[in-house]
Motif scaffolding. Sequence first.
Motif, PDB file in Angstrom:
ATOM      1  N   SER A 101       0.831  -1.204   0.000  1.00 21.52           N
ATOM      2  CA  SER A 101       0.000   0.000   0.000  1.00 21.52           C
ATOM      3  C   SER A 101       0.866   1.255   0.000  1.00 21.52           C
ATOM      4  N   LEU A 102       0.580   2.157  -0.942  1.00 21.94           N
ATOM      5  CA  LEU A 102       1.304   3.425  -1.013  1.00 21.94           C
ATOM      6  C   LEU A 102       0.855   4.369   0.088  1.00 21.94           C
ATOM      7  N   CYS A 103      -0.449   4.473   0.266  1.00 15.66           N
ATOM      8  CA  CYS A 103      -1.010   5.439   1.207  1.00 15.66           C
ATOM      9  C   CYS A 103      -1.582   4.741   2.433  1.00 15.66           C
ATOM     10  N   PRO A 104      -1.512   5.383   3.589  1.00 20.35           N
ATOM     11  CA  PRO A 104      -1.005   6.744   3.814  1.00 20.35           C
ATOM     12  C   PRO A 104       0.473   6.808   4.217  1.00 20.35           C
ATOM     13  N   ASP A 105       1.136   5.644   4.352  1.00 17.53           N
ATOM     14  CA  ASP A 105       2.481   5.626   4.926  1.00 17.53           C
ATOM     15  C   ASP A 105       3.496   6.427   4.114  1.00 17.53           C
ATOM     16  N   ASN A 106       3.301   6.492   2.805  1.00 22.45           N
ATOM     17  CA  ASN A 106       4.277   7.157   1.944  1.00 22.45           C
ATOM     18  C   ASN A 106       3.849   8.553   1.513  1.00 22.45           C
ATOM     19  N   ASN A 107       2.866   9.132   2.165  1.00 24.52           N
ATOM     20  CA  ASN A 107       2.415  10.476   1.801  1.00 24.52           C
ATOM     21  C   ASN A 107       3.559  11.483   1.971  1.00 24.52           C
ATOM     22  N   GLY A 108       3.781  12.308   0.940  1.00 25.81           N
ATOM     23  CA  GLY A 108       4.829  13.315   1.006  1.00 25.81           C
ATOM     24  C   GLY A 108       6.209  12.830   0.623  1.00 25.81           C
ATOM     25  N   THR A 109       6.315  11.607   0.121  1.00 23.09           N
ATOM     26  CA  THR A 109       7.615  11.057  -0.248  1.00 23.09           C
ATOM     27  C   THR A 109       8.068  11.596  -1.603  1.00 23.09           C
ATOM     28  N   VAL A 110       9.324  12.023  -1.683  1.00 30.01           N
ATOM     29  CA  VAL A 110       9.919  12.484  -2.935  1.00 30.01           C
ATOM     30  C   VAL A 110      10.647  11.313  -3.580  1.00 30.01           C
ATOM     31  N   PHE A 111      10.370  11.075  -4.867  1.00 33.40           N
ATOM     32  CA  PHE A 111      10.966   9.941  -5.569  1.00 33.40           C
ATOM     33  C   PHE A 111      11.107  10.286  -7.045  1.00 33.40           C
ATOM     34  N   ARG A 112      11.750   9.405  -7.790  1.00 30.59           N
ATOM     35  CA  ARG A 112      11.882   9.589  -9.226  1.00 30.59           C
ATOM     36  C   ARG A 112      11.120   8.500  -9.969  1.00 30.59           C
ATOM     37  N   SER A 113      10.493   8.917 -11.079  1.00 28.97           N
ATOM     38  CA  SER A 113       9.812   7.950 -11.929  1.00 28.97           C
ATOM     39  C   SER A 113      10.843   7.180 -12.746  1.00 28.97           C
ATOM     40  N   SER A 114      10.378   6.161 -13.460  1.00 27.06           N
ATOM     41  CA  SER A 114      11.300   5.367 -14.276  1.00 27.06           C
ATOM     42  C   SER A 114      11.894   6.179 -15.416  1.00 27.06           C
ATOM     43  N   SER A 115      11.301   7.359 -15.701  1.00 24.26           N
ATOM     44  CA  SER A 115      11.848   8.259 -16.720  1.00 24.26           C
ATOM     45  C   SER A 115      12.819   9.274 -16.136  1.00 24.26           C
ATOM     46  N   GLY A 116      13.018   9.216 -14.817  1.00 25.18           N
ATOM     47  CA  GLY A 116      13.950  10.137 -14.190  1.00 25.18           C
ATOM     48  C   GLY A 116      13.341  11.450 -13.753  1.00 25.18           C
ATOM     49  N   ILE A 117      12.006  11.563 -13.763  1.00 22.75           N
ATOM     50  CA  ILE A 117      11.325  12.787 -13.355  1.00 22.75           C
ATOM     51  C   ILE A 117      11.025  12.721 -11.861  1.00 22.75           C
ATOM     52  N   THR A 118      11.297  13.802 -11.142  1.00 20.28           N
ATOM     53  CA  THR A 118      11.075  13.838  -9.698  1.00 20.28           C
ATOM     54  C   THR A 118       9.621  14.154  -9.381  1.00 20.28           C
ATOM     55  N   TYR A 119       9.019  13.334  -8.541  1.00 23.44           N
ATOM     56  CA  TYR A 119       7.635  13.498  -8.108  1.00 23.44           C
ATOM     57  C   TYR A 119       7.569  13.506  -6.583  1.00 23.44           C
ATOM     58  N   GLN A 120       6.407  13.914  -6.091  1.00 20.89           N
ATOM     59  CA  GLN A 120       6.107  13.832  -4.667  1.00 20.89           C
ATOM     60  C   GLN A 120       4.739  13.192  -4.511  1.00 20.89           C
ATOM     61  N   THR A 121       4.628  12.223  -3.623  1.00 21.24           N
ATOM     62  CA  THR A 121       3.359  11.522  -3.447  1.00 21.24           C
ATOM     63  C   THR A 121       2.358  12.368  -2.660  1.00 21.24           C
ATOM     64  N   VAL A 122       1.085  12.216  -3.007  1.00 20.85           N
ATOM     65  CA  VAL A 122      -0.021  12.826  -2.267  1.00 20.85           C
ATOM     66  C   VAL A 122      -1.090  11.760  -2.084  1.00 20.85           C
ATOM     67  N   CYS A 123      -1.706  11.736  -0.941  1.00 22.29           N
ATOM     68  CA  CYS A 123      -2.697  10.707  -0.638  1.00 22.29           C
ATOM     69  C   CYS A 123      -4.062  11.324  -0.357  1.00 22.29           C
ATOM     70  N   GLY A 124      -5.098  10.708  -0.914  1.00 19.04           N
ATOM     71  CA  GLY A 124      -6.462  11.096  -0.597  1.00 19.04           C
ATOM     72  C   GLY A 124      -6.893  12.446  -1.127  1.00 19.04           C
ATOM     73  N   ILE A 125      -6.232  12.962  -2.176  1.00 19.77           N
ATOM     74  CA  ILE A 125      -6.569  14.276  -2.720  1.00 19.77           C
ATOM     75  C   ILE A 125      -6.880  14.133  -4.208  1.00 19.77           C
TER      76      ILE A 125
END
Length: 682
Positions: free
Chosen positions: A73-97
């Motif tokens: 499960s990604l949420c809610p434990d990983n809410n706000g986590t900064v990571f990179r996609s497989s294409s190398g783009i930086t994202y931040q997770t958001v849960c329940g929005i």
Amino acid sequence: MTGLRLGRNRPSPTNTAAYAGLQTPRALLVPRQAQSVASNVNKQAYQSWVLQGYSDSPSPSSSSAVARSTTTSLCPDNNGTVFRSSSGITYQTVCGINYDDSIHPFLLVGSFEACIQKCDAYNYDTHGVSCVAALFIPSRLHSEDDCYLKSSIAHSAVGAEHAVEGAVRYSVAQSAHLPVSRTSTSLLSSLSTASSTSSSTSASWASTSSQPVPSVSGTVSPPGITYGNGNSVAAPQIGASKLHGPSVNRPTSQYIQYDTAPGVHLAKSLLRAGVNGDLSTGYDVSPQTGVLEVNIYTQNTLAPLKNVPHISRDGGRGGYLNGQHIFMFCDTGSYSGTSSGQNGDFLDFVSSSVAVDVGMNALAGSPIYLQDGIGAWSDNVGRQRGFAPLTQGEQAYNLAMQGQGQRYAVWIESSLIPLDAETGIIYAPIIYDEVDLVTRAAHFTYTGNTLLTITAGGRGGPIAQRPVRKLFDQDEPEWGVAGGLRSWGPSGVGGKDGKVYLFGGVSGGMLMARVTPDTVSNRDAYEYWTGSSWSTIMPDASSKAIWIDGPIMDIDVYYSPRHQTFIAVYLTIYADSTFYYRYLKADHPIIPCYAPGGDTNSDYVENLLKYEWSDEQVLYKAKPGLAGAFIYAGGIHTRYFGSDDVVNGGTRLLLSWTAPTGENPGSADSEYQIVTAEVNIA
């Protein structure tokens, strides 16, 4: 009154009928019916526009979606986590929005990772950043759709009907001040063990990427910006240039269909020649004007255009907003039946229009393609609504006086000033235009200016709102008409802190005013540079508190990380078709407050008032138009070339200008051409 700077040099139009105020009446905005489209979206009509440039075929940033069989499960434990996609783009997770502004309504992908891959693929195929967030709904895994791509995170709803696992591009998340919890180099691989291919792809990226995930502590510099490392300001060196040629219009083929309704009628005493400021200040904004939004109420009313018109535009400035490069224009005419050997028939005329660069052709040195959005059209034959909204008084006057030579116009004469990552502003002059029907001469009177707040990324096209009818008056300096500059605060580029600086054109140069981003519509909140300090008392046009001198007509000022100073690019009133530049000769490198080593308590734009400018030098000599007439409406378009762009520490700069052709506006060459070129500044 200082007089309209561009108007003093604008060539007289040849389309006398249009410039004499000839307009075709259009309907007030009244929905045909209030209908819910949640369960019955017209997918075919909807997708025929939103999928332009999108391909489901494999690309360097896309891959086949594989339904995950085992998940953590990604949420809610990983809410706000900064990571990179497989294409190398930086994202931040958001849960329940959930975010409202979708660009692709129906996707079935099977996993959180595949949903992000679709967002990356969409941006790759459209050569931009139209998708800023991807939302995956695990409970819809076996339904018709489980992935939604979003063009904006401006409008959010917490506690969605379904549990939402979301990812927002990191720069956008930071601009919106979304809280960060941690960073992860293995988030995606830990979520899916469905196939060895998927796992090895994520593991391969984690081991080979040379770009670390951004730190979550302290000030984070916007990705892609490279700063100079010298101990002094570096003088710019002008290198090679490349002319792209005139832009090509690629209008959409759909419009939003509405029934007609009558507008307001003015008393005969108001229908006379001469400026009447009450027509601007005494009436609400006309719903007959301004680009319409494609939303839950309008997306089921899309209908095909019977005629995709030929567009002839005058002027043309722009900017980067919410992942789109937009171009905003002054007077714009629509024509039907135009071909290489046939002039089209006049349809309609508006005082402003807007288009979006599609294809990013200038990256390869080719002419740009400009697309008018679905919301730009007022009917099925291609008449336009206009970009900058008019008041009901201005619109009613124009309709009543059509053909007699008088009209009101709201023109776009400067580059976009960003407020944050998703909103920009323009200080647009309100013009009274009177044409002598015998001599064909047009006389333009500046009557003050209004404020336009602009958003982009929506499905109908960029939208301008007019929060105040008139902001600055006719007898005051032309504040903001020539443009301005955003001073970003400690939160960085795209944040909501800092200040907005605007230029006030007067004889001999430019004055300066400033305001906080949240009070731009309140004229009492502005303060003005006196030459030695800031004051709440507005100076008149005779003020000598000029921060840059010269016979300047069109101007842009940008901060150059490479040179660690500001560079001004401008045309003069001398009609020599030449872009000039000057750089600020500060006695030390200028470092923004958000940059590494910057002082978070300083306002780096204030340096414009402390130091002298270099001597004027030639940046680019443009070819005159087909008629041999001088160019005008010249400006720069920053952030076009990504990390190679001048505002990111690169060397590439995109220029654009208007070149008169001397041709009939209904001809294939139009009366004016919007031309672009690239200049290298090392």
